[in-house]
Design an enzyme around this catalytic site. Structure first.
Site, PDB file in Angstrom:
ATOM      1  N   ASP A   1       0.814  -1.234  -0.017  1.00 13.30           N
ATOM      2  CA  ASP A   1      -0.142  -0.028   0.014  1.00 13.30           C
ATOM      3  C   ASP A   1       0.839   1.085   0.047  1.00 13.30           C
ATOM      4  OD1 ASP A   1      -2.083   1.919   0.281  1.00 13.30           O
ATOM      5  OD2 ASP A   1      -2.428   1.375   2.315  1.00 13.30           O
TER       6      ASP A   1
ATOM      7  N   LYS B   1       1.576   8.045   0.405  1.00 13.20           N
ATOM      8  CA  LYS B   1       1.708   7.796   1.729  1.00 13.20           C
ATOM      9  C   LYS B   1       3.228   8.458   1.904  1.00 13.20           C
ATOM     10  CE  LYS B   1      -0.412   3.801   3.419  1.00 13.20           C
ATOM     11  NZ  LYS B   1      -1.285   4.165   4.379  1.00 13.20           N
TER      12      LYS B   1
ATOM     13  N   ARG C   1     -11.221  -0.883   2.033  1.00  8.97           N
ATOM     14  CA  ARG C   1     -12.488  -0.934   1.714  1.00  8.97           C
ATOM     15  C   ARG C   1     -12.879  -1.097   0.321  1.00  8.97           C
ATOM     16  NH1 ARG C   1     -12.897   4.668   4.645  1.00  8.97           N
ATOM     17  NH2 ARG C   1     -10.797   3.906   5.544  1.00  8.97           N
TER      18      ARG C   1
HETATM   19  N1  BES Z   1      -3.357   0.167   5.126  1.00 10.12           N
HETATM   20  C1  BES Z   1      -3.800   1.357   5.686  1.00 10.12           C
HETATM   21  C2  BES Z   1      -4.137   1.618   7.132  1.00 10.12           C
HETATM   22  C3  BES Z   1      -3.005   1.048   8.064  1.00 10.12           C
HETATM   23  C4  BES Z   1      -2.195   2.139   8.773  1.00 10.12           C
HETATM   24  C5  BES Z   1      -2.497  -0.016   8.625  1.00 10.12           C
HETATM   25  C6  BES Z   1      -0.978   1.859   9.366  1.00 10.12           C
HETATM   26  C7  BES Z   1      -1.538  -0.215   9.373  1.00 10.12           C
HETATM   27  C8  BES Z   1      -0.795   0.595   9.592  1.00 10.12           C
HETATM   28  C9  BES Z   1      -5.071   1.912   5.115  1.00 10.12           C
HETATM   29  O1  BES Z   1      -5.306   1.541   3.610  1.00 10.12           O
HETATM   30  C10 BES Z   1      -4.774   3.320   4.957  1.00 10.12           C
HETATM   31  O2  BES Z   1      -4.037   3.840   4.549  1.00 10.12           O
HETATM   32  N2  BES Z   1      -5.972   4.050   5.528  1.00 10.12           N
HETATM   33  C11 BES Z   1      -6.004   5.412   5.870  1.00 10.12           C
HETATM   34  C12 BES Z   1      -7.292   5.797   5.509  1.00 10.12           C
HETATM   35  C13 BES Z   1      -7.545   7.151   5.331  1.00 10.12           C
HETATM   36  C14 BES Z   1      -7.154   7.705   3.785  1.00 10.12           C
HETATM   37  C15 BES Z   1      -9.263   7.605   5.312  1.00 10.12           C
HETATM   38  C16 BES Z   1      -5.622   5.628   7.320  1.00 10.12           C
HETATM   39  O3  BES Z   1      -5.778   5.261   8.401  1.00 10.12           O
HETATM   40  O4  BES Z   1      -5.135   6.798   7.111  1.00 10.12           O
HETATM   41 ZN    ZN Z   2      -4.206  -0.180   3.193  1.00  8.83          ZN
HETATM   42 MN    MN Z   3      -4.044   2.838   2.273  1.00  7.85          MN
END
Ligand code: BES
Ligand code: ZN
Ligand code: MN
Length: 505
Positions: free
Chosen positions: A271, A278, A352
């Site tokens: 990701d 990110k 999601r």
């Molecule tokens: N894979 C991440 C969530 C995550 C973050 C898992 C850190 C483990 C450690 C997920 O895809 C993500 O990026 N979520 C975002 C959602 C936001 C953009 C609404 C988040 O949690 O910041």
């Molecule tokens: Zn993710």
């Molecule tokens: Mn993500």
């Protein structure tokens, strides 16, 4: 893997390189202390100022210990007697497991320290020993500073009480082995770098596993997914050169008329965030973003080997979230498997999007329940920390059963509310729903998004962003993938099975 034997022999008479004997902490001598006293080891414990605290241990070599067949005794602290649970056993032996793995023959009376539930104690002892000595050294050539150590452990004897049902204990040993093997495999998958662990690799791993344990397996190709209307999986995967897959597995343990338990897990092989990219730091662990998928693959493996009388299906979506020239853009609209449309306002809320398709597909199969596990939100980590998963769903009994399964297996989870009034936070101007809410309540709005795809099937979502991988080593896991929540899921699925046919004689 070492072989495990169950025995009710006198611990002193057991030939082993190391005999592990538990002691509890405090003035009251706890269970297990019996042998320690009988073998006259209390003096050695006192001289070493061993208090019996959880995490303490003392290796006493045999010469000088009267009537003892083992070459040495490892006295293992469990903490206060009143606080000893099966998880204490798993943690205590897990902590010394790397040390024990250097010996060929190990024996232990550890399960006798937990009292009430002997089966769970035996299983936890096996899990602690196997999971505590887990290492991921596939990428170490031996040319580094320290070549990886080869474990010597070959035979383990678990010493139980004569009052216990020996057949039930042997089954508990086997269950411990099968579950630990599955957890270790989930850890391997999570730890494998994303350059190797692509959606195609996960699918190939699933296929090999399915063949080995006798599961039905279908891998959906990118073309098939497109044709099948899996717009979320296709959309998330389209910025990567590694095409997405859907892994479908089926276990038939009951008659075809029994609706199955349905499982899915987030399989984002890496990701990057996509175009909503990110930070460098934010990507450090993102090879682990398929931890949910790994946990479902491992659960299916364990179930196939345990053969409970229940039907189980899994549909695991996998894609790599990359910002390539063909990547989806903020503002794009995707059409999911059930026809619902989602507006992608942040390409980093990708989990999601792929789960939506898998959930809709599973709901079509009319299962009795759907469970999903996903490293879904940083918000869930903010709420519950790194060791506890969050669970949300549309059926309070189901979420309660899952919290209980987690508690029974030493994988703690807690319910967060699927609060309907927050649904409006993901209303979209242009599509049926948008893929992000606002910053607050991020774990809940993510779950509310998923809820749109299960219809009225009882469903629970486990957000494992915290516990799926560990940034630091713990009692029975090194840094990296933990295999959470495989033990919870296996426990839950077994609890849904009809009891095995009574064997006569
Ligand atoms: N894979 C991440 C969530 C995550 C973050 C898992 C850190 C483990 C450690 C997920 O895809 C993500 O990026 N979520 C975002 C959602 C936001 C953009 C609404 C988040 O949690 O910041
Ligand atoms: Zn993710
Ligand atoms: Mn993500």
């Amino acid at each position: 893997m070492p072989t495990f034997a169950y025995s009710t022999d006198d611990p002193a008479s057991v030939r082993a390189d190391v005999l592990v004997l538990p002691v509890t902490e405090g003035p009251e001598p706890g269970p297990g202390v019996r042998e320690v006293r009988r073998l006259d080891l209390l003096g050695a414990c006192a001289a070493a100022k061993l208090r019996g605290k959880l995490g303490e241990s003392l290796l006493v070599p045999n010469p000088g210990v009267d009537g003892l067949a083992a070459a040495s005794v490892l006295v293992l602290g469990l903490g206060p007697r009143a606080e000893v649970t099966t998880d204490t056993l798993r943690r205590a032996i897990g902590k010394v497991a790397p040390q024990l793995a250097r010996h060929e023959r190990v024996a232990t009376t550890l399960p006798q320290a937990a009292g009430r539930n002997a089966e769970a104690a035996v299983q936890a002892t096996v899990e602690g020993l196997l999971l505590g000595s887990y290492r991921f050294d596939r990428y170490k050539t031996g040319q580094g500073a320290e070549p990886p150590e080869k474990p010597a452990l070959a035979h383990v004897t678990v010493l139980g009480s004569a009052r216990w049902n020996a057949r039930a204990m042997k089954e508990a040993l086997t269950r411990g082995e099968i579950v630990s093997d599955a957890v270790a495999w989930a850890r391997d998958l999570v730890n494998t770098p994303a350059i190797d662990c692509t959606p195609e690799y996960l699918a190939a791993q699933a296929r090999t596993m399915a063949k080995e344990v006798g599961l039905e397996c279908r891998i959906w190709s990118e073309a098939e997914l497109k044709k099948g209307g899996f717009g979320g999986i296709i959309g998330v995967g389209q910025g990567s050169v590694n095409p997405p897959r859907l892994i479908e597995l089926r276990y038939r343990g009951a008659s075809a008329s029994q609706p199955p338990v349905a499982l899915t897990g987030k399989g984002v092989s890496f990701d990057s965030g996509g175009l909503s990219i990110k930070t460098a730091e934010g990507m450090e662990w993102m090879k682990a973003d398929m931890g949910g998928a790994a946990s479902i693959l491992a659960t299916m493996k364990a179930i196939a080997r345990l053969r409970p009388r229940v039907n189980v299906i899994a549909a695991i979506p996998s894609a790599e979230n990359m910002p390539g020239g063909s990547a989806i853009r903020p503002g794009d609209v995707l059409v999911h498997r059930n026809g619902k449309t989602s507006e992608v306002l942040n390409t980093d809320a990708e989990g999601r999007l792929i789960l939506a398709d898998a959930l809709a597909y599973l709901a079509e199969q009319k299962p009795r329940v759907i469970l999903d596990t996903a490293t879904l939100t940083g918000a869930c980590m903010v709420a519950l920390g790194e060791e506890i998963w969050g669970v949300m769903g549309n059926d309070r009994r189901l979420t309660r059963d899952l919290v209980a399964a987690g508690e029974a297996t030493g994988e703690p989870g807690w319910e967060l509310p699927l609060w309907k009034r927050y649904r409006k936070l993901i209303d979209s101007e242009v599509a049926d729903i948008k893929n992000v809410g606002k910053r607050y309540g991020g774990a809940i709005t993510a779950a509310l998004f998923l809820a749109e795809f299960v219809g009225d099937t009882p469903w629970a979502h486990l957000d494992i962003a915290g516990p799926a991988f560990a940034e630091k080593a713990g009692d029975y896991w090194p840094k990296g993938g933990t295999g959470v929540p495989v033990r919870t899921l296996v426990h839950y699925v077994l609890s849904q099975a009809r009891p095995p046919r009574r064997r006569t004689s």
